[in-house]
Design a protein around this motif. Structure first.
Motif, PDB file in Angstrom:
ATOM      1  N   SER A  36       0.823  -1.223   0.155  1.00  0.00           N
ATOM      2  CA  SER A  36       0.023  -0.140  -0.035  1.00  0.00           C
ATOM      3  C   SER A  36       0.759   0.958  -0.068  1.00  0.00           C
ATOM      4  CB  SER A  36      -0.855   0.115   1.271  1.00  0.00           C
ATOM      5  OG  SER A  36      -0.065   0.081   2.346  1.00  0.00           O
ATOM      6  N   GLY A  37       0.299   2.440  -0.003  1.00  0.00           N
ATOM      7  CA  GLY A  37       1.078   3.724  -0.132  1.00  0.00           C
ATOM      8  C   GLY A  37       0.345   4.668   0.458  1.00  0.00           C
ATOM      9  N   GLU A  38       0.862   5.888   0.901  1.00  0.00           N
ATOM     10  CA  GLU A  38       0.316   7.067   1.557  1.00  0.00           C
ATOM     11  C   GLU A  38       0.795   8.161   0.758  1.00  0.00           C
ATOM     12  OE1 GLU A  38      -1.313   7.821   6.278  1.00  0.00           O
ATOM     13  OE2 GLU A  38       0.508   6.660   5.568  1.00  0.00           O
ATOM     14  N   VAL A  39       0.011   9.130   0.509  1.00  0.00           N
ATOM     15  CA  VAL A  39       0.457  10.279  -0.255  1.00  0.00           C
ATOM     16  C   VAL A  39       0.032  11.755   0.556  1.00  0.00           C
ATOM     17  CG1 VAL A  39       0.646  11.959  -2.342  1.00  0.00           C
ATOM     18  CG2 VAL A  39       0.491   9.368  -2.401  1.00  0.00           C
ATOM     19  N   PHE A  40       1.196  12.674   1.089  1.00  0.00           N
ATOM     20  CA  PHE A  40       0.514  13.645   1.664  1.00  0.00           C
ATOM     21  C   PHE A  40       1.109  14.838   0.587  1.00  0.00           C
ATOM     22  CE2 PHE A  40       1.310  10.613   5.078  1.00  0.00           C
ATOM     23  CZ  PHE A  40       0.420  10.938   5.852  1.00  0.00           C
ATOM     24  N   LEU A  41      -0.027  15.970   0.514  1.00  0.00           N
ATOM     25  CA  LEU A  41       0.175  16.811  -0.201  1.00  0.00           C
ATOM     26  C   LEU A  41       0.128  18.294   0.747  1.00  0.00           C
ATOM     27  CD1 LEU A  41      -2.345  15.817  -3.198  1.00  0.00           C
ATOM     28  CD2 LEU A  41       0.193  15.821  -3.201  1.00  0.00           C
ATOM     29  N   ARG A  42       1.337  18.958   0.568  1.00  0.00           N
ATOM     30  CA  ARG A  42       1.491  20.003   1.521  1.00  0.00           C
ATOM     31  C   ARG A  42       1.765  21.481   0.724  1.00  0.00           C
ATOM     32  NH1 ARG A  42       1.899  17.456   6.569  1.00  0.00           N
ATOM     33  NH2 ARG A  42       3.096  15.614   6.761  1.00  0.00           N
ATOM     34  N   LEU A  43       1.234  22.527   1.202  1.00  0.00           N
ATOM     35  CA  LEU A  43       1.730  23.650   0.709  1.00  0.00           C
ATOM     36  C   LEU A  43       2.775  24.414   1.675  1.00  0.00           C
ATOM     37  CD1 LEU A  43      -1.798  24.819  -0.292  1.00  0.00           C
ATOM     38  CD2 LEU A  43      -0.230  23.808  -1.767  1.00  0.00           C
ATOM     39  N   GLU A  44       3.875  24.928   1.078  1.00  0.00           N
ATOM     40  CA  GLU A  44       5.045  25.390   1.838  1.00  0.00           C
ATOM     41  C   GLU A  44       4.657  26.712   1.989  1.00  0.00           C
ATOM     42  OE1 GLU A  44       9.444  26.353   1.348  1.00  0.00           O
ATOM     43  OE2 GLU A  44       9.048  24.361   1.255  1.00  0.00           O
ATOM     44  N   LYS A  52       4.705  29.227  -1.393  1.00  0.00           N
ATOM     45  CA  LYS A  52       6.126  29.355  -2.094  1.00  0.00           C
ATOM     46  C   LYS A  52       6.076  28.141  -2.891  1.00  0.00           C
ATOM     47  CE  LYS A  52       7.965  32.044   1.508  1.00  0.00           C
ATOM     48  NZ  LYS A  52       8.814  32.060   2.717  1.00  0.00           N
ATOM     49  N   GLU A  53       6.060  26.749  -2.212  1.00  0.00           N
ATOM     50  CA  GLU A  53       6.353  25.668  -3.046  1.00  0.00           C
ATOM     51  C   GLU A  53       5.309  24.478  -2.479  1.00  0.00           C
ATOM     52  OE1 GLU A  53      10.326  24.490  -2.866  1.00  0.00           O
ATOM     53  OE2 GLU A  53      10.879  25.554  -4.537  1.00  0.00           O
ATOM     54  N   LYS A  54       5.038  23.695  -3.458  1.00  0.00           N
ATOM     55  CA  LYS A  54       4.283  22.292  -3.161  1.00  0.00           C
ATOM     56  C   LYS A  54       5.107  21.165  -2.814  1.00  0.00           C
ATOM     57  CE  LYS A  54       0.833  24.968  -5.719  1.00  0.00           C
ATOM     58  NZ  LYS A  54       0.774  25.629  -6.808  1.00  0.00           N
ATOM     59  N   ILE A  55       4.860  20.634  -1.885  1.00  0.00           N
ATOM     60  CA  ILE A  55       5.488  19.408  -1.316  1.00  0.00           C
ATOM     61  C   ILE A  55       4.640  18.048  -1.494  1.00  0.00           C
ATOM     62  CG2 ILE A  55       6.591  18.359   0.854  1.00  0.00           C
ATOM     63  CD1 ILE A  55       6.626  21.430   1.717  1.00  0.00           C
ATOM     64  N   VAL A  56       5.155  17.013  -1.974  1.00  0.00           N
ATOM     65  CA  VAL A  56       4.564  15.666  -2.135  1.00  0.00           C
ATOM     66  C   VAL A  56       5.423  14.774  -1.375  1.00  0.00           C
ATOM     67  CG1 VAL A  56       3.838  13.861  -3.685  1.00  0.00           C
ATOM     68  CG2 VAL A  56       3.724  16.259  -4.463  1.00  0.00           C
ATOM     69  N   GLU A  57       4.875  14.085  -0.451  1.00  0.00           N
ATOM     70  CA  GLU A  57       5.394  12.957   0.332  1.00  0.00           C
ATOM     71  C   GLU A  57       4.821  11.728   0.065  1.00  0.00           C
ATOM     72  OE1 GLU A  57       5.007  14.329   4.468  1.00  0.00           O
ATOM     73  OE2 GLU A  57       6.126  16.060   4.446  1.00  0.00           O
ATOM     74  N   VAL A  58       5.577  10.630  -0.330  1.00  0.00           N
ATOM     75  CA  VAL A  58       5.201   9.458  -0.482  1.00  0.00           C
ATOM     76  C   VAL A  58       5.823   8.235   0.434  1.00  0.00           C
ATOM     77  CG1 VAL A  58       4.796   7.482  -2.347  1.00  0.00           C
ATOM     78  CG2 VAL A  58       4.512  10.192  -2.940  1.00  0.00           C
ATOM     79  N   ARG A  59       4.838   7.395   0.990  1.00  0.00           N
ATOM     80  CA  ARG A  59       5.397   6.359   2.036  1.00  0.00           C
ATOM     81  C   ARG A  59       4.719   5.231   1.289  1.00  0.00           C
ATOM     82  NH1 ARG A  59       3.857   7.824   6.775  1.00  0.00           N
ATOM     83  NH2 ARG A  59       5.969   8.578   7.356  1.00  0.00           N
ATOM     84  N   LEU A  60       5.835   4.409   0.770  1.00  0.00           N
ATOM     85  CA  LEU A  60       5.169   2.891   0.357  1.00  0.00           C
ATOM     86  C   LEU A  60       5.590   1.805   1.349  1.00  0.00           C
ATOM     87  CD1 LEU A  60       6.546   2.969  -3.395  1.00  0.00           C
ATOM     88  CD2 LEU A  60       4.253   3.324  -2.640  1.00  0.00           C
ATOM     89  N   MET A  61       4.669   0.652   1.527  1.00  0.00           N
ATOM     90  CA  MET A  61       4.741  -0.308   2.175  1.00  0.00           C
ATOM     91  C   MET A  61       5.125  -1.406   1.455  1.00  0.00           C
ATOM     92  SD  MET A  61       3.732   2.145   4.471  1.00  0.00           S
ATOM     93  CE  MET A  61       1.989   2.549   4.307  1.00  0.00           C
ATOM     94  N   LEU A  62       6.206  -2.039   1.691  1.00  0.00           N
ATOM     95  CA  LEU A  62       6.651  -3.501   1.052  1.00  0.00           C
ATOM     96  C   LEU A  62       6.680  -4.474   2.237  1.00  0.00           C
ATOM     97  CD1 LEU A  62       9.602  -1.919  -1.066  1.00  0.00           C
ATOM     98  CD2 LEU A  62       7.290  -2.403  -1.923  1.00  0.00           C
ATOM     99  N   PRO A  63       6.767  -5.968   1.711  1.00  0.00           N
ATOM    100  CA  PRO A  63       7.070  -6.645   2.817  1.00  0.00           C
ATOM    101  C   PRO A  63       8.523  -6.566   3.221  1.00  0.00           C
ATOM    102  CG  PRO A  63       6.145  -7.663   0.879  1.00  0.00           C
ATOM    103  CD  PRO A  63       6.351  -6.343   0.416  1.00  0.00           C
ATOM    104  N   GLY A  64       8.598  -6.192   4.668  1.00  0.00           N
ATOM    105  CA  GLY A  64       9.713  -6.102   5.525  1.00  0.00           C
ATOM    106  C   GLY A  64      10.480  -4.696   5.167  1.00  0.00           C
TER     107      GLY A  64
END
Length: 125
Positions: A36-44, A52-64
């Motif tokens: 699965s994955g999680e995406v966070f969109l933030r405005l700096e 000023k800028e746009k921030i994209v954070e992505v967290r991916l879950m893999l086995p282990g």
């Protein structure tokens, strides 16, 4: 891949969310076991009414393993493209490490198994 998307302190347009979903779905070609994955969109700078800028954070879950990438740019689309480049590299490296037959630990385990499975001739028993 199942993705959860979070827009922090603003409402994201559905076309942006669809764009990010389509991009991240392509990661399945580099690693087929993404859970699965999680995406966070933030405005700096959103507090000062001047973004000023746009921030994209992505967290991916893999086995282990869990992969996290954070990138920023002038638009969410270009930040997503930068995240994709980094994630492709990380997924390929992770998969190579997992499948690396020449690693010392795997070579040692193979030798141990080979030593334990010696074949005895009938007259030796």
């Amino acid at each position: 891949m199942r993705l959860q998307m979070h827009a922090v302190k603003f409402t994201a347009d559905q076309s942006l969310l669809d764009f990010i979903q389509a991009k991240l779905d392509k990661l399945d070609t580099f690693h087929d076991r993404i859970i699965s994955g999680e995406v966070f969109l933030r405005l700096e700078g959103a507090d000062s009414n001047k973004v000023k800028e746009k921030i994209v954070e992505v967290r991916l879950m893999l086995p282990g393993k869990e992969l996290f990438v954070k990138e920023h740019d002038k638009s969410f689309e270009s930040a997503t493209d930068r995240v994709m480049d980094v994630l492709k590299d990380k997924l390929v490296r992770f998969k190579q490490k997992r499948n690396d037959i020449s690693s010392p630990a795997i070579a040692e385990a193979k030798t141990r198994v080979d030593e334990e499975d010696e074949v005895y001739e009938a007259d030796e028993l």
